[in-house]
Design a protein around this motif. Structure first.
Motif, mmCIF file in Angstrom:
data_model
loop_
_atom_site.group_PDB
_atom_site.id
_atom_site.type_symbol
_atom_site.label_atom_id
_atom_site.label_comp_id
_atom_site.label_asym_id
_atom_site.label_seq_id
_atom_site.Cartn_x
_atom_site.Cartn_y
_atom_site.Cartn_z
ATOM 1 N N UNK A 94 14.275 -50.184 128.514
ATOM 2 C CA UNK A 94 13.208 -49.459 129.189
ATOM 3 C C UNK A 94 12.178 -48.918 128.225
ATOM 4 N N UNK A 95 11.917 -49.667 127.170
ATOM 5 C CA UNK A 95 11.015 -49.217 126.119
ATOM 6 C C UNK A 95 9.825 -50.157 126.066
ATOM 7 N N UNK A 114 27.190 -49.179 125.617
ATOM 8 C CA UNK A 114 26.378 -49.709 126.711
ATOM 9 C C UNK A 114 27.018 -49.498 128.072
ATOM 10 N N UNK A 115 28.321 -49.602 128.128
ATOM 11 C CA UNK A 115 29.042 -49.443 129.389
ATOM 12 C C UNK A 115 28.857 -48.049 129.978
ATOM 13 N N UNK A 116 28.794 -47.050 129.100
ATOM 14 C CA UNK A 116 28.687 -45.673 129.572
ATOM 15 C C UNK A 116 27.277 -45.101 129.434
ATOM 16 N N UNK A 117 26.260 -45.968 129.361
ATOM 17 C CA UNK A 117 24.887 -45.499 129.197
ATOM 18 C C UNK A 117 24.070 -45.792 130.452
ATOM 19 N N UNK A 118 24.019 -44.831 131.367
ATOM 20 C CA UNK A 118 23.275 -45.068 132.613
ATOM 21 C C UNK A 118 21.760 -44.976 132.426
ATOM 22 N N UNK A 119 21.284 -44.583 131.254
ATOM 23 C CA UNK A 119 19.845 -44.414 131.044
ATOM 24 C C UNK A 119 19.127 -45.733 130.822
ATOM 25 N N UNK A 159 17.968 -49.441 131.689
ATOM 26 C CA UNK A 159 17.842 -50.216 132.926
ATOM 27 C C UNK A 159 18.804 -51.412 132.977
ATOM 28 N N UNK A 160 19.047 -52.043 131.838
ATOM 29 C CA UNK A 160 19.923 -53.219 131.765
ATOM 30 C C UNK A 160 20.867 -53.059 130.576
ATOM 31 N N UNK A 161 21.866 -52.188 130.684
ATOM 32 C CA UNK A 161 22.705 -51.893 129.520
ATOM 33 C C UNK A 161 23.476 -53.091 128.977
ATOM 34 N N UNK A 162 23.932 -53.997 129.832
ATOM 35 C CA UNK A 162 24.702 -55.136 129.328
ATOM 36 C C UNK A 162 23.820 -56.167 128.641
ATOM 37 N N UNK A 163 22.556 -56.279 129.037
ATOM 38 C CA UNK A 163 21.611 -57.123 128.300
ATOM 39 C C UNK A 163 21.383 -56.528 126.916
ATOM 40 N N UNK A 164 21.246 -55.200 126.869
ATOM 41 C CA UNK A 164 21.107 -54.513 125.581
ATOM 42 C C UNK A 164 22.327 -54.773 124.708
ATOM 43 N N UNK A 165 23.519 -54.661 125.282
ATOM 44 C CA UNK A 165 24.761 -54.898 124.520
ATOM 45 C C UNK A 165 24.776 -56.323 123.981
ATOM 46 N N UNK A 166 24.483 -57.300 124.823
ATOM 47 C CA UNK A 166 24.546 -58.698 124.397
ATOM 48 C C UNK A 166 23.586 -58.972 123.238
#
Length: 141
Positions: A43-44, A106-111, A113-120
């Motif tokens: 979301x940046x 990433x799993x526990x970051x609700x802030x 928008x797409x935490x699993x894309x960020x993780x990958x």
């Protein structure tokens, strides 16, 4: 293992691996590869003419340096000095430590928008970067 291993490290290999890891990040997070997807995932969105602060570059450079030192210490402590051993060290540290820490973050970051894309994207960068570092420091002892 003790911190006395620091005196025995090939510091030129540590510096070269730091630069390689950092340069990989420049490419990885550029618009040529994953920059746009990563920006959306967190979301940046920066304005086209907005200049990022210098810390955007200094902090990753510092973390690449510390990671390179840690991997070099582990390579020395485990006697890692072949390509195959370097790949094993890179997979264990990159996947087993870095990627798993990012996954739980990433799993526990609700802030985001797409935490699993960020993780990958982020975990992929660290895995590949740590593999590069492992090969450089293991083979250049």
């Amino acid at each position: 293992m003790s911190f006395s291993v620091l005196a025995d490290l090939n510091w030129l290999a540590v510096i070269v691996s730091t630069i390689a890891f950092f340069a990989l990040g420049g490419l990885w997070y550029s618009n040529l590869l994953f920059g746009k997807i990563w920006s959306r995932a967190v979301g940046w969105e920066m304005d086209g003419d907005e200049k990022p602060p210098v810390t955007i570059y200094l902090m990753p450079l510092l973390t690449c340096f510390v990671t390179s030192i840690a991997v070099a210490m582990l390579a020395a402590a485990t006697g890692t000095d072949t390509f195959g051993e370097a790949i094993a060290l890179g997979v264990v540290t990159g996947l087993g430590l870095a990627a798993m820490a990012l996954l739980v973050t990433g799993f526990f970051d609700p802030k985001k928008p797409q935490p699993m894309a960020w993780v990958a994207i982020t975990a992929g960068y660290h895995l590949v970067g740590i593999l590069v570092v492992s090969v450089i420091v293991a083979l250049w002892q």
